[in-house]
Write a protein that holds these residues in place. Structure first.
Motif, PDB file in Angstrom:
ATOM      1  N   GLU A  68     -49.656 -13.000 -51.785  1.00  0.00           N
ATOM      2  CA  GLU A  68     -49.362 -11.578 -51.578  1.00  0.00           C
ATOM      3  C   GLU A  68     -49.672 -11.158 -50.141  1.00  0.00           C
ATOM      4  O   GLU A  68     -48.893 -10.452 -49.495  1.00  0.00           O
ATOM      5  CB  GLU A  68     -50.201 -10.738 -52.548  1.00  0.00           C
ATOM      6  CG  GLU A  68     -49.977  -9.246 -52.478  1.00  0.00           C
ATOM      7  CD  GLU A  68     -48.600  -8.823 -52.955  1.00  0.00           C
ATOM      8  OE1 GLU A  68     -48.105  -7.760 -52.498  1.00  0.00           O
ATOM      9  OE2 GLU A  68     -48.002  -9.554 -53.776  1.00  0.00           O
ATOM     10  N   PRO A 101     -45.641 -20.845 -42.460  1.00  0.00           N
ATOM     11  CA  PRO A 101     -45.956 -19.800 -43.448  1.00  0.00           C
ATOM     12  C   PRO A 101     -46.918 -20.352 -44.501  1.00  0.00           C
ATOM     13  O   PRO A 101     -46.603 -20.431 -45.694  1.00  0.00           O
ATOM     14  CB  PRO A 101     -44.585 -19.477 -44.048  1.00  0.00           C
ATOM     15  CG  PRO A 101     -43.845 -20.784 -43.994  1.00  0.00           C
ATOM     16  CD  PRO A 101     -44.319 -21.458 -42.726  1.00  0.00           C
ATOM     17  N   PRO A 133     -45.740 -12.314 -40.668  1.00  0.00           N
ATOM     18  CA  PRO A 133     -44.461 -13.022 -40.503  1.00  0.00           C
ATOM     19  C   PRO A 133     -44.544 -14.088 -39.412  1.00  0.00           C
ATOM     20  O   PRO A 133     -45.368 -14.010 -38.495  1.00  0.00           O
ATOM     21  CB  PRO A 133     -43.497 -11.910 -40.121  1.00  0.00           C
ATOM     22  CG  PRO A 133     -44.356 -10.846 -39.518  1.00  0.00           C
ATOM     23  CD  PRO A 133     -45.663 -10.906 -40.248  1.00  0.00           C
ATOM     24  N   GLU A 156     -38.158 -15.762 -46.930  1.00  0.00           N
ATOM     25  CA  GLU A 156     -39.475 -15.138 -46.844  1.00  0.00           C
ATOM     26  C   GLU A 156     -40.362 -15.459 -48.042  1.00  0.00           C
ATOM     27  O   GLU A 156     -41.579 -15.265 -47.979  1.00  0.00           O
ATOM     28  CB  GLU A 156     -39.324 -13.615 -46.712  1.00  0.00           C
ATOM     29  CG  GLU A 156     -38.645 -13.167 -45.429  1.00  0.00           C
ATOM     30  CD  GLU A 156     -39.456 -13.504 -44.185  1.00  0.00           C
ATOM     31  OE1 GLU A 156     -40.698 -13.482 -44.271  1.00  0.00           O
ATOM     32  OE2 GLU A 156     -38.860 -13.799 -43.134  1.00  0.00           O
ATOM     33  N   ASN A 157     -39.770 -15.922 -49.134  1.00  0.00           N
ATOM     34  CA  ASN A 157     -40.569 -16.250 -50.319  1.00  0.00           C
ATOM     35  C   ASN A 157     -40.907 -17.735 -50.398  1.00  0.00           C
ATOM     36  O   ASN A 157     -41.292 -18.232 -51.445  1.00  0.00           O
ATOM     37  CB  ASN A 157     -39.844 -15.808 -51.596  1.00  0.00           C
ATOM     38  CG  ASN A 157     -38.578 -16.622 -51.837  1.00  0.00           C
ATOM     39  OD1 ASN A 157     -38.041 -17.236 -50.914  1.00  0.00           O
ATOM     40  ND2 ASN A 157     -38.107 -16.614 -53.074  1.00  0.00           N
ATOM     41  N   ARG A 185     -49.885 -13.097 -47.449  1.00  0.00           N
ATOM     42  CA  ARG A 185     -49.174 -13.855 -46.425  1.00  0.00           C
ATOM     43  C   ARG A 185     -47.957 -13.107 -45.901  1.00  0.00           C
ATOM     44  O   ARG A 185     -47.585 -13.245 -44.731  1.00  0.00           O
ATOM     45  CB  ARG A 185     -48.755 -15.212 -47.020  1.00  0.00           C
ATOM     46  CG  ARG A 185     -47.958 -16.128 -46.105  1.00  0.00           C
ATOM     47  CD  ARG A 185     -48.834 -16.799 -45.076  1.00  0.00           C
ATOM     48  NE  ARG A 185     -48.465 -16.459 -43.734  1.00  0.00           N
ATOM     49  CZ  ARG A 185     -48.772 -17.162 -42.647  1.00  0.00           C
ATOM     50  NH1 ARG A 185     -49.467 -18.279 -42.764  1.00  0.00           N
ATOM     51  NH2 ARG A 185     -48.417 -16.778 -41.457  1.00  0.00           N
ATOM     52  N   GLY A 186     -47.354 -12.299 -46.748  1.00  0.00           N
ATOM     53  CA  GLY A 186     -46.159 -11.557 -46.336  1.00  0.00           C
ATOM     54  C   GLY A 186     -46.402 -10.592 -45.191  1.00  0.00           C
ATOM     55  O   GLY A 186     -45.445 -10.173 -44.515  1.00  0.00           O
ATOM     56  N   HIS A 187     -47.658 -10.237 -44.971  1.00  0.00           N
ATOM     57  CA  HIS A 187     -47.982  -9.313 -43.872  1.00  0.00           C
ATOM     58  C   HIS A 187     -48.173 -10.038 -42.547  1.00  0.00           C
ATOM     59  O   HIS A 187     -48.517  -9.416 -41.535  1.00  0.00           O
ATOM     60  CB  HIS A 187     -49.251  -8.527 -44.214  1.00  0.00           C
ATOM     61  CG  HIS A 187     -49.149  -7.740 -45.488  1.00  0.00           C
ATOM     62  ND1 HIS A 187     -48.271  -6.681 -45.639  1.00  0.00           N
ATOM     63  CD2 HIS A 187     -49.780  -7.883 -46.680  1.00  0.00           C
ATOM     64  CE1 HIS A 187     -48.388  -6.188 -46.855  1.00  0.00           C
ATOM     65  NE2 HIS A 187     -49.295  -6.895 -47.509  1.00  0.00           N
ATOM     66  N   PHE A 195     -43.322 -20.766 -48.903  1.00  0.00           N
ATOM     67  CA  PHE A 195     -44.611 -20.958 -48.232  1.00  0.00           C
ATOM     68  C   PHE A 195     -44.944 -22.451 -48.182  1.00  0.00           C
ATOM     69  O   PHE A 195     -44.337 -23.260 -48.887  1.00  0.00           O
ATOM     70  CB  PHE A 195     -45.711 -20.199 -48.975  1.00  0.00           C
ATOM     71  CG  PHE A 195     -45.392 -18.748 -49.189  1.00  0.00           C
ATOM     72  CD1 PHE A 195     -45.637 -17.816 -48.197  1.00  0.00           C
ATOM     73  CD2 PHE A 195     -44.823 -18.319 -50.383  1.00  0.00           C
ATOM     74  CE1 PHE A 195     -45.325 -16.474 -48.385  1.00  0.00           C
ATOM     75  CE2 PHE A 195     -44.509 -16.988 -50.584  1.00  0.00           C
ATOM     76  CZ  PHE A 195     -44.758 -16.065 -49.584  1.00  0.00           C
ATOM     77  N   CYS A 216     -41.165 -17.937 -56.115  1.00  0.00           N
ATOM     78  CA  CYS A 216     -41.465 -18.402 -54.756  1.00  0.00           C
ATOM     79  C   CYS A 216     -41.242 -19.912 -54.682  1.00  0.00           C
ATOM     80  O   CYS A 216     -41.089 -20.592 -55.694  1.00  0.00           O
ATOM     81  CB  CYS A 216     -42.923 -18.083 -54.395  1.00  0.00           C
ATOM     82  SG  CYS A 216     -43.325 -16.316 -54.357  1.00  0.00           S
TER      83      CYS A 216
END
Length: 529
Positions: free
Chosen positions: A46, A336, A52, A85-86, A48-50, A88, A126
């Protein structure tokens, strides 16, 4: 094949920091961002999305590196999933040790594959890609130039210097032939050697060699092998390197954290400097030193003003190389990533980094201890059965194990503990009597009592020594067992090559270990082949 799980605190060869992190990571919450659990990983996903990253750069770099490698379908998919973006990564890393070096090189990768597989099942919306980073810029060749196979040490002798990944492989073939001879001529041995032989013949550098053979071993599992000694990646990392050069901030952050960690018995793991970058010039990789407002390259006749070195950084970023203090930020800045899997020593120096990561605004991943493994081959199992040794027995140190064996198998009780205790009581009573007659005699009597106790201890040692002589053959076999499972009183995984087990068991062993090595479980694994 049976697998036994043992608590870390029962493995005497493990370092304090290994045991502490596995059993007490909750006490280190000040130094970690997320708990090393599935819940902690969910929080990391959750968060990690902040943070980029440049995914196009990452995908293009990986695609370029894989252009000359055999790529499986799952690897191809994993590379291009990284655009999303999803998607990792789960990362592990290691120096480019000779054909993998000690076995834990492989165990790291097995643990990483296992965790990525778990996360793909737990979070179907994800994607999670296992990544192995080859530490190609490292220049400490002595640490990685040898491998131990079946009790023999093979060393790659070369007088090259500088980043190991940039070494020429022209002198490597002779070393590989020595490895082939030790592995033998079985179909499995020939298959293993062919992987290394092909990698060496097609490589223009040692880094290419490592990327090729690791890729061949793990391509079917989707592992992406990544070389970060790359000009475009360094260019992207310029903002962090520039701050490090100008503000020299890492040293204070790391040193303060090291002081705080000492309350838990953690000694400093890495020496932070005012500038934590090396400068690569030809075959050399030297420290950047700041003195009297001038930047100097150690052992080189090269100097810069502040503006000159910043201009040079922007023009030639590939000449700048993160050291152990800055390297974790580099990989987390580029990838990521949500979790880093490493050994106890690695995690101990990662624990020193949280405030440093926060200063640079880089995501701080979940820190997960890789699985530790001891493999017991059939030959050792047969010896254990013959000598009636249990798993608990072989975890004892040598002297305790031999004493236990003598107690169990000789039919003689050579211990004189009760006799020593009785003698002590007798002399205590005599000393009290002597004291009542003449107080000056008390210590004399006690001294005689100590002498008798020493005599009895000596007799016990002689009895034990005689029994050991009678059981010399079996005791030597016990020492052989311990030497095979705990070489030099250390962990098997830190000395012996995994290849010696793979060559006897075949590729099914890889699949077994990938399934068994769940790094979220906290036990030490004992594998009975």
């Amino acid at each position: 094949m049976n697998i036994s799980k043992v608590s870390f605190d029962k493995i005497q060869a493990l370092a304090y920091k290994d045991v502490f992190y596995q059993h007490n990571s909750h006490q280190l919450r000040e130094f970690i961002q997320f708990a090393p659990t599935l819940d902690g990983l969910s929080e990391a996903i959750e968060a990690r999305g902040h943070h980029p990253i440049d995914r196009i750069l990452l995908v293009n770099t990986l695609a370029s590196q894989y252009a000359n490698l055999d790529t499986s379908e799952i690897q191809y998919q994993n590379i291009y999933k990284l655009k999303d973006e999803n998607t990792f990564t789960v990362i592990t890393a290691h120096q480019p040790a000779l054909v993998g070096g000690p076995a834990y090189y492989f165990y790291k990768i097995f643990s990483t594959i296992n965790l990525a597989n778990q996360l793909n099942q737990q979070h179907p919306n994800c994607n999670f890609v296992p990544v192995f980073i080859n530490g190609a810029e490292d220049h400490d060749f002595d640490e990685i130039k040898s491998v131990n196979l079946f009790g023999k040490t093979i060393t790659w002798d070369t007088d090259q210097s500088g980043p190991v990944g940039r070494f020429s492989t022209l002198q490597l073939s002779e070393t590989l032939l020595q490895i082939k001879e030790i592995l033998g001529d079985s179909p499995q041995a020939n298959q293993i050697f062919s992987i290394f032989d092909k990698a060496a013949k097609n490589a223009s550098s040692y880094n290419d060699f490592v990327l090729s053979w690791v890729n061949d071993f793990f391509s079917e599992y989707g592992v992406l092998v990544f070389n970060m000694d790359h000009a475009d990646l360094k260019k992207a990392f310029i903002p962090i390197m520039e701050k490090e050069i100008i503000h020299k901030i890492s040293e204070s952050h790391v040193q303060k954290t090291q002081e705080q960690l000492q309350q838990f018995g953690f000694k400093p793991q890495a020496f932070a400097r005012d500038i934590n970058l090396f400068y690569i010039n030809g075959a050399s990789r030297e420290r950047i030193i700041y003195e009297n407002s001038i930047y100097k390259i150690n052992n080189q006749d090269i100097t810069f003003t502040e503006q000159e070195i910043i201009d040079h950084l922007h023009q030639f970023p590939e000449r700048f190389s993160p050291n152990v203090i800055l390297r974790p930020l580099y990989q987390e800045y580029i990838l990521p990533n949500i979790a880093y899997i490493g050994g106890g020593g690695e995690l101990a120096y990662w624990l020193e980094r949280k405030s440093q990561f926060a200063y640079f605004g880089v995501f701080y991943p979940v820190l997960i201890r890789r699985n530790s493994v001891m493999i017991i081959p059939k030959s050792i199992q047969k010896l254990m059965e013959k000598l009636h040794l249990t798993e608990e027995d072989i975890l004892l140190d040598d002297d305790k194990l031999i004493t236990l064996y003598l107690e169990k198998n000789t039919g003689h009780n050579f211990h004189l503990n009760s006799e020593i205790e009785q003698t002590s009581k007798i002399f205590d009573a005599i000393s009290e009597t002597a004291k009542s007659i003449d107080p000056t005699l008390e210590m004399t009597v006690k001294g005689e009592g100590h002498k008798v106790a020493k005599i009895l201890e000596g007799i016990e040692s002689r009895l034990k020594r005689v029994l050991k002589q009678k059981e010399e053959t079996n005791i030597q076999q016990i020492r052989t067992i311990k030497a095979k499972l705990f070489p030099n009183h250390g962990l098997q995984e830190r000395t012996d090559s995994y290849l010696q087990f793979l060559v006897t068991e075949g590729p099914e062993l890889n699949k077994t270990l990938i399934s068994a090595l769940n790094p979220l479980e906290k036990e030490f694994l004992i594998i009975y082949l």
